[in-house]
Scaffold this motif. Structure first.
Motif, short mmCIF file in Angstrom:
data_model
loop_
_atom_site.label_atom_id
_atom_site.label_comp_id
_atom_site.label_asym_id
_atom_site.label_seq_id
_atom_site.Cartn_x
_atom_site.Cartn_y
_atom_site.Cartn_z
N PRO A 20 43.58 40.01 52.23
CA PRO A 20 43.06 38.75 52.78
C PRO A 20 42.11 38.03 51.84
CG PRO A 20 42.98 40.48 54.44
CD PRO A 20 43.30 41.14 53.14
N VAL A 21 41.56 38.74 50.86
CA VAL A 21 40.60 38.14 49.92
C VAL A 21 41.26 37.76 48.60
CG1 VAL A 21 38.45 38.49 48.66
CG2 VAL A 21 38.72 39.47 50.95
N LEU A 22 42.15 38.65 48.10
CA LEU A 22 42.72 38.47 46.76
C LEU A 22 44.21 38.17 46.75
CD1 LEU A 22 40.88 41.46 45.02
CD2 LEU A 22 40.28 39.03 44.91
N GLY A 23 44.85 38.19 47.89
CA GLY A 23 46.29 37.95 47.94
C GLY A 23 47.07 39.11 47.36
N ALA A 24 48.15 38.81 46.62
CA ALA A 24 49.02 39.85 46.08
C ALA A 24 48.28 40.76 45.11
CB ALA A 24 50.22 39.21 45.38
N ILE A 25 47.30 40.22 44.38
CA ILE A 25 46.51 41.05 43.47
C ILE A 25 45.79 42.15 44.25
CG2 ILE A 25 44.51 41.03 41.93
CD1 ILE A 25 45.37 38.27 40.99
N GLY A 26 45.38 41.86 45.46
CA GLY A 26 44.74 42.87 46.30
C GLY A 26 45.66 44.04 46.58
N SER A 27 46.95 43.76 46.80
CA SER A 27 47.90 44.85 47.02
C SER A 27 48.06 45.67 45.75
CB SER A 27 49.25 44.28 47.46
OG SER A 27 50.19 45.33 47.67
N SER A 28 48.11 45.01 44.59
CA SER A 28 48.22 45.74 43.31
C SER A 28 47.04 46.68 43.13
CB SER A 28 48.27 44.75 42.14
OG SER A 28 49.41 43.92 42.21
N LEU A 29 45.83 46.20 43.40
CA LEU A 29 44.65 47.04 43.26
C LEU A 29 44.67 48.20 44.26
CD1 LEU A 29 41.90 44.29 42.77
CD2 LEU A 29 42.90 45.79 41.02
N ALA A 30 45.18 47.95 45.46
CA ALA A 30 45.28 49.01 46.46
C ALA A 30 46.24 50.11 46.00
CB ALA A 30 45.74 48.43 47.80
N TYR A 31 47.36 49.70 45.38
CA TYR A 31 48.29 50.68 44.81
C TYR A 31 47.59 51.54 43.76
CZ TYR A 31 52.87 49.04 46.59
OH TYR A 31 53.96 48.75 47.36
N LEU A 32 46.92 50.88 42.83
CA LEU A 32 46.32 51.60 41.70
C LEU A 32 45.21 52.55 42.16
CD1 LEU A 32 46.11 48.71 39.07
CD2 LEU A 32 47.80 50.54 39.21
N ILE A 33 44.35 52.09 43.06
CA ILE A 33 43.24 52.93 43.51
C ILE A 33 43.75 54.15 44.27
CG2 ILE A 33 41.20 53.02 45.01
CD1 ILE A 33 40.81 50.01 44.36
N SER A 34 44.68 53.94 45.20
CA SER A 34 45.18 55.06 46.01
C SER A 34 45.95 56.06 45.16
CB SER A 34 46.06 54.54 47.15
OG SER A 34 47.12 53.74 46.66
#
Length: 509
Positions: A397-411
């Motif tokens: 909700p804050v970063l859009g698609a980039i937020g999903s990319s970061l979620a992938y990398l962190i998890s």
């Protein structure tokens, strides 16, 4: 030929077949997106995890677990034992039928969770895959346990080829000749995948009937105590290795569209944005084959041998990091070459980090399995999925698609760190930190050198014909830098080279 040589030969055959299949899997997404647009790719990608999980179970998880269970329960001097073919098939088919019924009944709820009720029919049809894979899985497991891996490789390529041709054909018909909704594309694509798997089943049955009588195999052994339990535990364990990427995709399938709407997109804009973001997954799959296949080919010789584990670790580290950085560097050119536009390039570039993280996770997971640390790994995978979902809610909700990319990398990073810590504690190994630093320096240098070319000259992103040789030159430059750097830095000893290329090739070079 020695048993180890047979294992490595078989594993390499399956690696080549897997690579061909991944290339085909990447190729069909290009015309699919080019013809049906990003919305068409979005529709397909929403049901893709269901189809792909079935395929991965059929090609890798179940055959690998079945072969492993059979071989563990026999003595080296005995013929291969495949206990009660029908009994094993009934167990597998019963489980497949249960999954099919659950998907059929829950299709409406799943489509609602995905934020798109129009996907219900596609989900129902996709579930039918689980009625077919028990047969292909059983026969592939049989051939793997008897060393006939070329049959598995052939069936895998035939299955993917039929699937790719079918999807391209139905995409053209849906867009240009049949006046229907794009959502029918999901239904037709599911049918194309089912037909491809049916073709592989037919081929495997023909080969089975042709070869069964000439193979030193005992097919009517009674089920040994604990065989079915060992088989299903093995399926769960092998699935860890092959389904990590798909499990993470499921989280996006279930949550990303609604979260993109919170970011500010309309429903149609959110669908298209996810379709653009989904371009990254085909590149990741190709990178995973390059990054982890060599190590997986060495698995039969590894066991609890710490030196062999370190060799597999080092090769995977080099290949996966090179593939990850290499793909990230060429995304600005590869994205418009394959998909016409360069939208969401940063999000896609960040996603290439998964090639390294998941490749390393797979190989460490295999090491831990040799020490009996199997089911426990599932707990960490569940934690990774929960973490990914929570990060999606926070970041998209804050970063859009980039937020999903970061979620992938962190998890994925959290899972990898946990597995490495556990491996170090159990195996009492010392990580090759000096080697790792050398590789990171080499790969960063490779990325910087490849980036010099766009600074000197870059064709217009609208001229896709010019981008083809341009991207190929970038890949060639990166490949040469890695090969030369590996040799000049003496990253591997002679023994470590022998593990991969063998003594016959060594004498030639």
């Amino acid at each position: 030929m020695s048993q180890q040589a047979l294992w490595v030969r078989g594993a390499l055959l399956l690696t080549v077949a897997g690579f061909i299949s991944k290339v085909l899997g990447m190729i069909y997404r290009v015309p699919l997106q080019n013809i049906a647009g990003d919305e068409g790719l979005y529709i397909y990608q929403q049901i893709y995890p269901i189809l792909s999980i079935a395929i991965m179970l059929s090609v890798y998880s179940i055959p690998g677990a079945l072969s492993h269970t059979i071989i563990r329960q026999q003595h080296s001097h005995e013929a291969v034992r495949l206990p009660q073919v029908r009994a094993v098939f009934y167990w597998l088919w019963g489980l497949g039928f249960l999954v099919f019924v659950m998907l059929w009944l829950a299709s409406g709820s799943l489509a609602h969770i995905m934020g798109d009720p129009n996907l219900q029919t596609s989900i129902k049809i996709a579930g039918a895959m689980f009625l077919i894979i028990p047969l292909t899985s059983l026969l592939r497991g049989y051939f793997q346990s008897t060393g006939l891996t070329e049959y598995i490789a052939l069936s895998q390529v035939v299955e993917q080829f039929c699937r790719v041709i079918g999807i391209i054909v139905v995409t053209v018909l849906t867009v240009y000749y049949w006046p229907t909704s794009l959502y029918q594309l999901g239904v037709y694509a599911a049918w194309a995948t089912i037909i491809g798997t049916a073709a592989a089943s037919l081929l495997l049955m023909i080969l089975y009937r042709k070869k069964a009588s000439s193979i030193n195999a005992k097919l009517n052994q009674p089920l040994q105590k604990g065989f079915i339990r060992a088989l299903f535990v093995g399926i769960a364990v092998y699935s860890i290795n092959y389904l990590l990427h798909l499990v993470l995709q499921v989280v996006d399938v279930m949550s990303m569209v609604d979260l993109l709407r919170e970011f500010g997109y309309s429903f149609n804009e959110a669908k298209i944005a996810k379709g653009i973001f989904d371009r990254s997954h085909s590149l990741i799959q190709l990178g995973l084959v390059l990054g982890s296949s060599l190590a997986l080919a060495l698995i039969p010789t590894i066991n609890k041998n710490r030196s062999q584990q370190i060799i597999a670790f080092k090769w995977t580290f080099l290949l996966s990091l090179s593939a990850s950085v290499g793909l990230a560097v060429i995304v600005p050119q590869l994205n418009p070459l394959l998909f016409k536009t360069n939208e969401e390039a940063l999000a896609i570039q960040l996603m290439m980090g998964l090639v390294f993280l998941l490749s390393m996770t797979v190989v460490i997971s295999v090491f831990l399995q040799e020490y009996g640390y199997r089911i426990e790994q599932l707990k960490w995978v569940v934690l990774m999925v929960v973490l990914k979902w929570g990060l999606n809610v926070l970041l998209i909700p804050v970063l859009g698609a980039i937020g999903s990319s970061l979620a992938y990398l962190i998890s994925a990073t959290v899972l990898l760190v946990m597995l490495i810590v556990k491996w170090k504690a159990i195996a009492q190994v010392t990580l090759p930190l000096k080697f790792s630093l050398k590789v990171m320096l080499l790969v960063v240098s490779m990325g910087a050198i490849v980036q010099i070319l766009p600074m000197i000259y870059q064709p217009s992103l609208e001229h896709r014909g010019l981008l083809i040789p341009y991207v190929l030159i970038q890949c060639l430059i990166g490949f040469i830098v890695i090969i030369a750097g590996t040799y000049m830095a003496k990253l591997f000893t002679k023994q470590e080279w022998m593990t991969v290329i063998g003594h016959r090739l060594e004498r030639r070079f």
